[in-house]
Design a protein around this motif. Structure first.
Motif, PDB file in Angstrom:
ATOM      1  N   SER A 176       0.825  -1.212   0.000  1.00 52.91           N
ATOM      2  CA  SER A 176       0.000   0.000   0.000  1.00 52.91           C
ATOM      3  C   SER A 176       0.856   1.258   0.000  1.00 52.91           C
ATOM      4  O   SER A 176       0.531   2.238  -0.688  1.00 52.91           O
ATOM      5  CB  SER A 176      -0.926   0.001   1.212  1.00 52.91           C
ATOM      6  OG  SER A 176      -0.187   0.064   2.414  1.00 52.91           O
ATOM      7  N   GLY A 196       0.927   4.173  -2.725  1.00 52.40           N
ATOM      8  CA  GLY A 196       0.722   5.548  -2.281  1.00 52.40           C
ATOM      9  C   GLY A 196       1.842   6.475  -2.720  1.00 52.40           C
ATOM     10  O   GLY A 196       1.595   7.620  -3.120  1.00 52.40           O
ATOM     11  N   LEU A 228       1.539   6.970  -6.716  1.00 53.07           N
ATOM     12  CA  LEU A 228       0.419   7.826  -7.097  1.00 53.07           C
ATOM     13  C   LEU A 228       0.552   9.232  -6.515  1.00 53.07           C
ATOM     14  O   LEU A 228       0.201  10.217  -7.170  1.00 53.07           O
ATOM     15  CB  LEU A 228      -0.897   7.182  -6.637  1.00 53.07           C
ATOM     16  CG  LEU A 228      -1.309   5.915  -7.374  1.00 53.07           C
ATOM     17  CD1 LEU A 228      -2.567   5.322  -6.764  1.00 53.07           C
ATOM     18  CD2 LEU A 228      -1.522   6.188  -8.858  1.00 53.07           C
ATOM     19  N   SER A 238       0.766  12.417  -8.894  1.00 49.01           N
ATOM     20  CA  SER A 238      -0.302  13.396  -8.793  1.00 49.01           C
ATOM     21  C   SER A 238       0.216  14.769  -8.383  1.00 49.01           C
ATOM     22  O   SER A 238      -0.093  15.782  -9.017  1.00 49.01           O
ATOM     23  CB  SER A 238      -1.354  12.911  -7.793  1.00 49.01           C
ATOM     24  OG  SER A 238      -2.344  13.884  -7.581  1.00 49.01           O
ATOM     25  N   THR A 292      -8.826   8.397  -6.040  1.00 50.65           N
ATOM     26  CA  THR A 292      -8.539   8.121  -4.636  1.00 50.65           C
ATOM     27  C   THR A 292      -9.776   8.305  -3.762  1.00 50.65           C
ATOM     28  O   THR A 292     -10.050   7.496  -2.863  1.00 50.65           O
ATOM     29  CB  THR A 292      -7.406   9.043  -4.141  1.00 50.65           C
ATOM     30  OG1 THR A 292      -6.262   8.878  -4.987  1.00 50.65           O
ATOM     31  CG2 THR A 292      -7.024   8.727  -2.716  1.00 50.65           C
ATOM     32  N   GLU A 293     -10.528   9.357  -4.015  1.00 56.13           N
ATOM     33  CA  GLU A 293     -11.743   9.603  -3.235  1.00 56.13           C
ATOM     34  C   GLU A 293     -12.792   8.512  -3.458  1.00 56.13           C
ATOM     35  O   GLU A 293     -13.547   8.174  -2.537  1.00 56.13           O
ATOM     36  CB  GLU A 293     -12.317  10.968  -3.598  1.00 56.13           C
ATOM     37  CG  GLU A 293     -11.455  12.131  -3.111  1.00 56.13           C
ATOM     38  CD  GLU A 293     -11.880  13.447  -3.712  1.00 56.13           C
ATOM     39  OE1 GLU A 293     -12.847  13.436  -4.526  1.00 56.13           O
ATOM     40  OE2 GLU A 293     -11.263  14.474  -3.387  1.00 56.13           O
ATOM     41  N   GLN A 345     -11.811   5.891  -1.173  1.00 55.96           N
ATOM     42  CA  GLN A 345     -11.934   6.300   0.217  1.00 55.96           C
ATOM     43  C   GLN A 345     -13.357   6.178   0.745  1.00 55.96           C
ATOM     44  O   GLN A 345     -13.565   5.842   1.912  1.00 55.96           O
ATOM     45  CB  GLN A 345     -11.442   7.738   0.392  1.00 55.96           C
ATOM     46  CG  GLN A 345      -9.933   7.847   0.604  1.00 55.96           C
ATOM     47  CD  GLN A 345      -9.523   9.243   1.004  1.00 55.96           C
ATOM     48  OE1 GLN A 345      -9.924  10.218   0.376  1.00 55.96           O
ATOM     49  NE2 GLN A 345      -8.729   9.343   2.054  1.00 55.96           N
ATOM     50  N   TRP A 387      -4.197   2.119   0.414  1.00 53.00           N
ATOM     51  CA  TRP A 387      -3.208   3.030  -0.157  1.00 53.00           C
ATOM     52  C   TRP A 387      -3.690   4.484  -0.216  1.00 53.00           C
ATOM     53  O   TRP A 387      -2.901   5.380  -0.508  1.00 53.00           O
ATOM     54  CB  TRP A 387      -2.848   2.584  -1.581  1.00 53.00           C
ATOM     55  CG  TRP A 387      -4.040   2.426  -2.473  1.00 53.00           C
ATOM     56  CD1 TRP A 387      -4.776   1.308  -2.665  1.00 53.00           C
ATOM     57  CD2 TRP A 387      -4.645   3.445  -3.292  1.00 53.00           C
ATOM     58  NE1 TRP A 387      -5.804   1.546  -3.547  1.00 53.00           N
ATOM     59  CE2 TRP A 387      -5.756   2.856  -3.941  1.00 53.00           C
ATOM     60  CE3 TRP A 387      -4.363   4.794  -3.521  1.00 53.00           C
ATOM     61  CZ2 TRP A 387      -6.567   3.563  -4.813  1.00 53.00           C
ATOM     62  CZ3 TRP A 387      -5.180   5.506  -4.382  1.00 53.00           C
ATOM     63  CH2 TRP A 387      -6.259   4.900  -5.018  1.00 53.00           C
ATOM     64  N   THR A 388      -4.956   4.738   0.037  1.00 56.35           N
ATOM     65  CA  THR A 388      -5.512   6.070  -0.219  1.00 56.35           C
ATOM     66  C   THR A 388      -4.932   7.141   0.706  1.00 56.35           C
ATOM     67  O   THR A 388      -4.607   8.241   0.264  1.00 56.35           O
ATOM     68  CB  THR A 388      -7.035   6.021  -0.078  1.00 56.35           C
ATOM     69  OG1 THR A 388      -7.374   5.494   1.218  1.00 56.35           O
ATOM     70  CG2 THR A 388      -7.651   5.142  -1.140  1.00 56.35           C
ATOM     71  N   THR A 444      -1.413   8.090  -0.299  1.00 51.80           N
ATOM     72  CA  THR A 444      -1.405   8.883  -1.532  1.00 51.80           C
ATOM     73  C   THR A 444      -1.703  10.352  -1.253  1.00 51.80           C
ATOM     74  O   THR A 444      -1.001  11.251  -1.735  1.00 51.80           O
ATOM     75  CB  THR A 444      -2.436   8.312  -2.522  1.00 51.80           C
ATOM     76  OG1 THR A 444      -2.093   6.958  -2.835  1.00 51.80           O
ATOM     77  CG2 THR A 444      -2.460   9.130  -3.790  1.00 51.80           C
ATOM     78  N   ARG A 445      -2.745  10.615  -0.491  1.00 55.16           N
ATOM     79  CA  ARG A 445      -3.104  12.007  -0.197  1.00 55.16           C
ATOM     80  C   ARG A 445      -2.040  12.682   0.663  1.00 55.16           C
ATOM     81  O   ARG A 445      -1.759  13.881   0.501  1.00 55.16           O
ATOM     82  CB  ARG A 445      -4.454  12.045   0.504  1.00 55.16           C
ATOM     83  CG  ARG A 445      -5.604  11.528  -0.351  1.00 55.16           C
ATOM     84  CD  ARG A 445      -6.929  11.702   0.356  1.00 55.16           C
ATOM     85  NE  ARG A 445      -7.243  13.112   0.473  1.00 55.16           N
ATOM     86  CZ  ARG A 445      -7.938  13.810  -0.423  1.00 55.16           C
ATOM     87  NH1 ARG A 445      -8.379  13.195  -1.513  1.00 55.16           N
ATOM     88  NH2 ARG A 445      -8.210  15.083  -0.248  1.00 55.16           N
TER      89      ARG A 445
END
Length: 291
Positions: free
Chosen positions: A111, A115, A118, A122, A137-138, A141, A172-173, A176-177
Motif C-alpha cells: 500500500s 501511495g 500515485l 499526482s 482516490t476519493e 476512500q 493506499w488512499t 497517496t493524499r
C-alpha cells in the motif's frame, strides 16, 4: 579602578550568548533522547519479530497438534494451557505472530508503494492529472474497506497471498493524499526550482530532491498502519476468512468464543498478544512522528 570593574563584569549580551550556548547542547540532547513510550514500542516490536522469526525454536510443537487433554489450565506443563482439542495455546500464540507480521508488513509495503507512486505522480504533475488521481482516490476512500476486503476474500480462495493482496490494495488512499500534499509543497521550494533552472530532468528532480524531502511522513504513516492491518487481518480470521493452513490470533479468538467462561485462557493470551502488537507499532509510529 572603574576600568577594572568594567572588564570583570560580563555584559548582558555576553551572558545571553553564553546562556544560549549552554542551553543548546541540552536542547539537542533532549531532542535526541528516545521517548520512553517509543522505547516500549520498539521493545514490543522486537519481541514480536523474534517470536515470528524463531517460532519453530521457541515453540517446536505444531499449533495444530493435540498434545494433552483439552481445557488444561495454564501451568508448568503448558504455559498458556490447552484449547478444546488439546492443542498448546502457547504454540498457537507464537506461530500466530508470524502470520500476523507477514501479512501486515507485506500489505503495508504494497500500500505504501502504491501511495508513493500515485502521490508523486499526482502532486508533481498537477493540473488535470492531479484532479483525476484525486477523484480516483476519493472513490476508494468512500468505499467501506473492511467490507470490500470481506467480499473479495469470500469470492476468492482464502489464503495469505489473497489476504495480503486485498489489504494492500485497499489501504493506499491515505498514503497517496499524504504524499501528494508534501509534494505540492516541495515542488515550489527554491532548491527544486534551482534544479529545474540548471536543466535537471523530472526523474532526477523527483529522485534526488523531492522524494528524500517528502518520504518521512509516509514512513511514520506506515508504522502506524501496521497495527491497523493486524487488526483487520485478525477480524477476517475471526469471521472464518483467514488462511486455513496457518494459525493466526484471529482464528484462536474465534475458536475461543464458545468457551469464554470455562476456558478463559484460550481468548486471553491471543487477545493480549494482538493488543501488545498493535500498541507496539502505534507507540513506535508516534515516536517516529515526534522525532
Amino acid at each position: 579602578m572603574t576600568a577594572d570593574l568594567t572588564e570583570t563584569i560580563p555584559r548582558e549580551g555576553d551572558r545571553a550568548g553564553s546562556g544560549a550556548l549552554s542551553r543548546q547542547p541540552r536542547a539537542v540532547r533532549r531532542i535526541r533522547r528516545p521517548n520512553p513510550a517509543s522505547i516500549l514500542g520498539y521493545s514490543l516490536i522486537g519481541a514480536i519479530a523474534l517470536s515470528a522469526v524463531f517460532a519453530d525454536v521457541i515453540a517446536p510443537v505444531s499449533p495444530w497438534k493435540s498434545v494433552d487433554l483439552p481445557f488444561q489450565a495454564p501451568g508448568s506443563g503448558h504455559l498458556f494451557g490447552t484449547d478444546d482439542l488439546g492443542r498448546d495455546v502457547f504454540s498457537g500464540v507464537v506461530h500466530g505472530a508470524r502470520t500476523s507480521l507477514i501479512v501486515a508488513m507485506a500489505a503495508v509495503l504494497m500500500s505504501n508503494s502504491l501511495g508513493i507512486l500515485l502521490g508523486l505522480f499526482s502532486g508533481y504533475s498537477g493540473g488535470w492529472i492531479d484532479d483525476a488521481v484525486m477523484r480516483f482516490t476519493e472513490f476508494f476512500q468512500v468505499m467501506p474497506r473492511f467490507f470490500l476486503a470481506l467480499i473479495a476474500i469470500a469470492l476468492f480462495q482464502p489464503g495469505l497471498p489473497t489476504i495480503t493482496l486485498v489489504l494492500g490494495l485497499t489501504s493506499w488512499t491515505t498514503g497517496t493524499r499524504l504524499l501528494r500534499a508534501q509534494v505540492l509543497s516541495a515542488r515550489e521550494r527554491e532548491f527544486v526550482l534551482a534544479a529545474r533552472a540548471l536543466g535537471a530532468g523530472h526523474i532526477f528532480t523527483i529522485r534526488r530532491h523531492i522524494l528524500p524531502n517528502t518520504i518521512t511522513p509516509i514512513i511514520v504513516h506506515g508504522a502506524l498502519m501496521v497495527g491497523r492491518v493486524m487488526l483487520t487481518e485478525a477480524s477476517l480470521a475471526f469471521l472464518g476468512l483467514g488462511d486455513p493452513n496457518n494459525i493466526s490470533w484471529g482464528y484462536m479468538l474465534s475458536n475461543a468464543q464458545p468457551f469464554l467462561r470455562t476456558a478463559w485462557w484460550m481468548a486471553l493470551f491471543p487477545g493480549l498478544a494482538l493488543s501488545l502488537a498493535v500498541l507496539g507499532f502505534n507507540l513506535a509510529g508516534d515516536g517516529l512522528r515526534r522525532r
